[in-house]
Scaffold this motif. Sequence first.
Motif, PDB file in Angstrom:
ATOM      1  N   UNK A 162       0.814  -1.222   0.000  1.00 48.54           N
ATOM      2  CA  UNK A 162       0.000   0.000   0.000  1.00 48.54           C
ATOM      3  C   UNK A 162       0.845   1.269   0.000  1.00 48.54           C
ATOM      4  N   UNK A 163       2.158   1.110  -0.028  1.00 45.55           N
ATOM      5  CA  UNK A 163       3.044   2.237   0.242  1.00 45.55           C
ATOM      6  C   UNK A 163       2.929   3.353  -0.792  1.00 45.55           C
ATOM      7  N   UNK A 164       2.769   3.016  -2.046  1.00 48.34           N
ATOM      8  CA  UNK A 164       2.727   4.072  -3.070  1.00 48.34           C
ATOM      9  C   UNK A 164       1.464   4.921  -2.946  1.00 48.34           C
ATOM     10  N   UNK A 165       0.470   4.448  -2.223  1.00 50.23           N
ATOM     11  CA  UNK A 165      -0.743   5.241  -2.018  1.00 50.23           C
ATOM     12  C   UNK A 165      -0.485   6.487  -1.171  1.00 50.23           C
ATOM     13  N   UNK A 166       0.595   6.484  -0.381  1.00 50.16           N
ATOM     14  CA  UNK A 166       0.887   7.623   0.495  1.00 50.16           C
ATOM     15  C   UNK A 166       1.976   8.528  -0.080  1.00 50.16           C
ATOM     16  N   UNK A 167       2.395   8.276  -1.316  1.00 48.40           N
ATOM     17  CA  UNK A 167       3.467   9.046  -1.949  1.00 48.40           C
ATOM     18  C   UNK A 167       2.868  10.160  -2.804  1.00 48.40           C
ATOM     19  N   UNK A 168       3.284  11.393  -2.531  1.00 45.00           N
ATOM     20  CA  UNK A 168       2.847  12.529  -3.344  1.00 45.00           C
ATOM     21  C   UNK A 168       3.638  12.623  -4.634  1.00 45.00           C
ATOM     22  N   UNK A 169       4.905  12.245  -4.601  1.00 45.43           N
ATOM     23  CA  UNK A 169       5.728  12.317  -5.798  1.00 45.43           C
ATOM     24  C   UNK A 169       7.198  12.131  -5.477  1.00 45.43           C
ATOM     25  N   UNK A 170       8.006  12.218  -6.527  1.00 40.70           N
ATOM     26  CA  UNK A 170       9.449  12.063  -6.424  1.00 40.70           C
ATOM     27  C   UNK A 170      10.131  13.372  -6.832  1.00 40.70           C
TER      28      UNK A 170
END
Length: 242
Positions: free
Chosen positions: A115-123
Amino acid sequence: MAKVRFRDPAGSIRTGTPTNNGVEFGNESYNFDEVDVLAPCDPSKIICVGLNYEDHAEEEGMDLPDRPLLFLKPPNAVSGHGDTVTLPEGKEKVEHEAELAVVIGEQCRNVAAEDAMDVVAGFTCADDVSNRDDQRVEQNWVRGKAFDNSCPLGPVLADPDEVPDDANVELRLNGETVQSSSRAEFVFSVPELIAEITQYMTLEEGDVIITGTPAGVGELEDGDEVEVEIEGIGTLEHTVTR
């Protein structure tokens, strides 16, 4: 879609869309020389990952960790695209470290890797500027890693889908490529890092994880020009002074 955080000519902080020559916000367009490009977020903390490339571990003469090696940089370390990093006075060996930076998009804790990428705003791009004189003789690395402006970030916040899984990560020093690798060479992936970190701490919106540097770290000197380029993001530029 990529976003750029900037201070407009009136002094207001905005988040707009980068163009070839500048940035757009609302119905206004600005050239880059009209605005101050800021770090793409305002983190409460920066979580750093050591030895996340096998080739960097080899050049440091260290074994790969069996779990992510973590340390912190505080908010005072943040600087932006186009800024000048002042090296700590009296320190002989201060080095660059090109890194992919992950910006968190929401408050989170105990996030599963799936589920980790669900909490990523961006790079975005980062340079973990490191004072080796003190880092080599202290255990907590405060003097080595936490000095002012020691974490340039930028220039934009890119959508994770725009950054390939094998994105190139490069650093040029005065125009010469000295670090060159790929995100595919990570020992621990971005989801694995988020899952590990959030077992121990709550991440807030805007917090940053910098994911480790490849081989080729080297010393910085007065007047140096640094470019960190990551495929799908762009090029972070900063200079250095003593």
